[in-house]
Design a protein around this motif. Structure first.
Motif, PDB file in Angstrom:
ATOM      1  N   ALA A  31       0.832  -1.202   0.000  1.00 57.67           N
ATOM      2  CA  ALA A  31       0.000   0.000   0.000  1.00 57.67           C
ATOM      3  C   ALA A  31       0.869   1.256   0.000  1.00 57.67           C
ATOM      4  O   ALA A  31       0.597   2.211  -0.742  1.00 57.67           O
ATOM      5  N   LEU A  32       1.910   1.261   0.819  1.00 54.30           N
ATOM      6  CA  LEU A  32       2.806   2.416   0.859  1.00 54.30           C
ATOM      7  C   LEU A  32       3.517   2.613  -0.471  1.00 54.30           C
ATOM      8  O   LEU A  32       3.675   3.749  -0.937  1.00 54.30           O
ATOM      9  N   ALA A  33       3.954   1.534  -1.080  1.00 51.73           N
ATOM     10  CA  ALA A  33       4.624   1.641  -2.378  1.00 51.73           C
ATOM     11  C   ALA A  33       3.663   2.205  -3.424  1.00 51.73           C
ATOM     12  O   ALA A  33       4.052   3.027  -4.256  1.00 51.73           O
ATOM     13  N   PHE A  34       2.404   1.792  -3.365  1.00 51.61           N
ATOM     14  CA  PHE A  34       1.409   2.287  -4.322  1.00 51.61           C
ATOM     15  C   PHE A  34       1.135   3.774  -4.102  1.00 51.61           C
ATOM     16  O   PHE A  34       1.110   4.555  -5.047  1.00 51.61           O
ATOM     17  N   VAL A  35       0.955   4.175  -2.847  1.00 49.68           N
ATOM     18  CA  VAL A  35       0.615   5.570  -2.535  1.00 49.68           C
ATOM     19  C   VAL A  35       1.777   6.500  -2.852  1.00 49.68           C
ATOM     20  O   VAL A  35       1.563   7.663  -3.181  1.00 49.68           O
TER      21      VAL A  35
END
Length: 75
Positions: free
Chosen positions: A44-48
């Motif tokens: 999720a952090l990589a996507f955001v």
């Protein structure tokens, strides 16, 4: 039934037991809820943190703030 050496059978059983234990350990690690949560968080952090997503979220945030301010003023 074929004649087999009892020591050979014992070695095969021990080898199968070792493989099974290894497989169970691997499955336990893969099904660990904390690891699954950590992986999901990292994804999720990589996507955001992708530039396009960051810009879109910033725009959505600004739009939300503008709508809230407009609604407060129209009371």
């Amino acid at each position: 039934m074929a004649d087999r050496d009892p020591e050979e059978i014992k070695k095969e059983i021990d080898q199968a037991r070792t493989q099974l234990a290894s497989t169970v350990d691997l499955l336990a690690e893969r099904a660990n809820p904390q690891r699954i949560a950590d992986d999901a968080k990292a994804k999720a952090l990589a996507f955001v943190q992708k530039p396009a997503v960051t810009i879109s979220l910033a725009g959505l945030g600004l739009l939300t703030v503008a709508l809230v301010i407009r609604r407060i003023r129209n009371r």
